[in-house]
Design a protein around this motif. Structure first.
Motif, PDB file in Angstrom:
ATOM      1  N   UNK A   1       0.680  -1.431  -0.002  1.00  0.00           N
ATOM      2  CA  UNK A   1       0.031  -0.045  -0.095  1.00  0.00           C
ATOM      3  C   UNK A   1       0.879   1.338   0.106  1.00  0.00           C
ATOM      4  N   UNK A   2       1.963   1.223   0.868  1.00  0.00           N
ATOM      5  CA  UNK A   2       2.867   2.439   0.791  1.00  0.00           C
ATOM      6  C   UNK A   2       3.358   2.792  -0.379  1.00  0.00           C
ATOM      7  N   UNK A   3       4.031   1.559  -1.207  1.00  0.00           N
ATOM      8  CA  UNK A   3       4.444   1.675  -2.420  1.00  0.00           C
ATOM      9  C   UNK A   3       3.560   2.082  -3.547  1.00  0.00           C
ATOM     10  N   UNK A   4       2.314   1.940  -3.452  1.00  0.00           N
ATOM     11  CA  UNK A   4       1.089   2.134  -4.636  1.00  0.00           C
ATOM     12  C   UNK A   4       0.922   3.579  -4.397  1.00  0.00           C
ATOM     13  N   UNK A   5       0.802   4.157  -3.038  1.00  0.00           N
ATOM     14  CA  UNK A   5       0.419   5.439  -2.696  1.00  0.00           C
ATOM     15  C   UNK A   5       1.810   6.315  -3.145  1.00  0.00           C
ATOM     16  N   UNK A   6       2.775   6.053  -3.129  1.00  0.00           N
ATOM     17  CA  UNK A   6       4.043   6.735  -3.344  1.00  0.00           C
ATOM     18  C   UNK A   6       4.069   6.716  -5.105  1.00  0.00           C
ATOM     19  N   UNK A   7       3.833   5.470  -5.758  1.00  0.00           N
ATOM     20  CA  UNK A   7       3.617   5.579  -7.179  1.00  0.00           C
ATOM     21  C   UNK A   7       2.572   6.438  -7.789  1.00  0.00           C
ATOM     22  N   UNK A   8       1.405   6.491  -7.040  1.00  0.00           N
ATOM     23  CA  UNK A   8       0.417   7.233  -7.524  1.00  0.00           C
ATOM     24  C   UNK A   8       0.689   8.833  -7.624  1.00  0.00           C
ATOM     25  N   UNK A   9       1.481   9.104  -6.524  1.00  0.00           N
ATOM     26  CA  UNK A   9       2.108  10.572  -6.535  1.00  0.00           C
ATOM     27  C   UNK A   9       2.958  10.872  -7.551  1.00  0.00           C
TER      28      UNK A   9
ATOM     29  N   UNK B   1      -4.980  -3.646  -8.669  1.00  0.00           N
ATOM     30  CA  UNK B   1      -5.737  -4.416  -7.690  1.00  0.00           C
ATOM     31  C   UNK B   1      -5.926  -3.253  -6.710  1.00  0.00           C
ATOM     32  N   UNK B   2      -5.235  -2.410  -6.553  1.00  0.00           N
ATOM     33  CA  UNK B   2      -5.492  -1.399  -5.467  1.00  0.00           C
ATOM     34  C   UNK B   2      -6.116  -0.170  -5.808  1.00  0.00           C
ATOM     35  N   UNK B   3      -5.814   0.168  -7.143  1.00  0.00           N
ATOM     36  CA  UNK B   3      -6.309   1.438  -7.629  1.00  0.00           C
ATOM     37  C   UNK B   3      -7.572   1.379  -8.394  1.00  0.00           C
ATOM     38  N   UNK B   4      -7.764  -0.034  -9.155  1.00  0.00           N
ATOM     39  CA  UNK B   4      -8.565  -0.145 -10.044  1.00  0.00           C
ATOM     40  C   UNK B   4      -8.315   0.229 -11.480  1.00  0.00           C
ATOM     41  N   UNK B   5      -7.351   0.675 -11.802  1.00  0.00           N
ATOM     42  CA  UNK B   5      -6.961   1.037 -13.442  1.00  0.00           C
ATOM     43  C   UNK B   5      -5.327   0.673 -13.356  1.00  0.00           C
ATOM     44  N   UNK B   6      -5.069   0.605 -14.594  1.00  0.00           N
ATOM     45  CA  UNK B   6      -3.438   0.237 -14.879  1.00  0.00           C
ATOM     46  C   UNK B   6      -2.801   1.756 -14.629  1.00  0.00           C
ATOM     47  N   UNK B   7      -1.582   1.504 -14.330  1.00  0.00           N
ATOM     48  CA  UNK B   7      -0.834   2.712 -13.983  1.00  0.00           C
ATOM     49  C   UNK B   7      -0.644   3.660 -14.953  1.00  0.00           C
ATOM     50  N   UNK B   8      -0.467   3.312 -16.349  1.00  0.00           N
ATOM     51  CA  UNK B   8      -0.566   4.303 -17.443  1.00  0.00           C
ATOM     52  C   UNK B   8      -1.809   4.758 -17.531  1.00  0.00           C
TER      53      UNK B   8
ATOM     54  N   UNK C   1       3.190   9.311 -10.582  1.00  0.00           N
ATOM     55  CA  UNK C   1       2.416   9.402 -11.746  1.00  0.00           C
ATOM     56  C   UNK C   1       1.485  10.362 -12.153  1.00  0.00           C
ATOM     57  N   UNK C   2       1.147  11.120 -10.873  1.00  0.00           N
ATOM     58  CA  UNK C   2       0.261  12.165 -10.921  1.00  0.00           C
ATOM     59  C   UNK C   2       1.477  13.500 -11.446  1.00  0.00           C
ATOM     60  N   UNK C   3       2.487  13.604 -11.138  1.00  0.00           N
ATOM     61  CA  UNK C   3       3.162  14.463 -11.500  1.00  0.00           C
ATOM     62  C   UNK C   3       3.831  14.506 -12.861  1.00  0.00           C
ATOM     63  N   UNK C   4       3.650  13.207 -13.458  1.00  0.00           N
ATOM     64  CA  UNK C   4       3.971  13.196 -14.949  1.00  0.00           C
ATOM     65  C   UNK C   4       4.968  13.194 -15.550  1.00  0.00           C
ATOM     66  N   UNK C   5       6.108  13.282 -14.543  1.00  0.00           N
ATOM     67  CA  UNK C   5       7.811  13.718 -14.978  1.00  0.00           C
ATOM     68  C   UNK C   5       8.494  12.097 -15.161  1.00  0.00           C
ATOM     69  N   UNK C   6       8.039  11.185 -14.762  1.00  0.00           N
ATOM     70  CA  UNK C   6       8.574   9.787 -14.892  1.00  0.00           C
ATOM     71  C   UNK C   6       7.514   8.920 -15.733  1.00  0.00           C
TER      72      UNK C   6
END
Length: 158
Positions: free
Chosen positions: A77-85, A115-122, A87-92
């Motif tokens: 959950x911690x890793x996915x939370x950080x990934x969401x942040x 699984x956690x967010x409901x959509x693919x990272x992209x 991905x929202x920035x959009x610079x990586x």
């Protein structure tokens, strides 16, 4: 004793299900803090347990009892939370985010994220409706916290 409650930041539990000792609770909080700090590092339950001088089984049981989820689930959950942040920035790119937050496989990252967010990272990265613009920072963490599918089902039933 019935009627007595043990309160922790994560949740309240009946006195009969509290950690066996104050030292155990302190150790479990140290594990949680270590996960929060070192989420991008390779962490295993065995490694975390060794750091607080517990067996992996005891740590897992007590961590679940106190926080309502296993140490591994909390780490994901911690890793996915950080990934969401990130991905929202959009610079990586999604691949860069995957490795930045501690995953060693893009496939595993995508599966866990979906699984956690409901959509693919992209999709998450490209969908502007998932942005937190206009949301006060004090609320953004709560709004963007990944929720497991079973938790969503529980929340909608009440």
């Amino acid at each position: 004793m019935p009627g007595r409650w043990f309160c922790d930041n994560a949740r309240m539990t009946a006195a009969g299900s509290r950690p066996e000792s104050r030292d155990d609770l302190i150790a479990i909080r140290r594990v949680r803090d270590r996960i929060d700090r070192e989420y991008a590092s390779p962490l295993s339950v065995e490694l975390l347990a060794r750091g607080v001088h517990m067996s992996a089984g005891h740590l897992s049981r007590e961590f679940r009892r106190v926080y309502g989820e296993s140490p591994y689930s909390y780490l994901m959950t911690r890793r996915i939370e950080r990934a969401m942040t990130l991905l929202r920035r959009g610079d990586l790119s999604v691949t860069e985010v995957c490795f930045t937050v501690g995953f060693s496989s893009l496939g595993t990252f995508s599966t866990r994220f979906s699984e956690l967010v409901g959509v693919a990272p992209s999709v998450y990265r490209d969908d502007p409706s998932r942005s937190v613009s206009g949301i006060p920072p004090c609320m953004a963490k709560q709004v963007t916290r990944p929720v497991r599918n079973r938790e969503v089902g529980d929340a909608t039933e009440t």
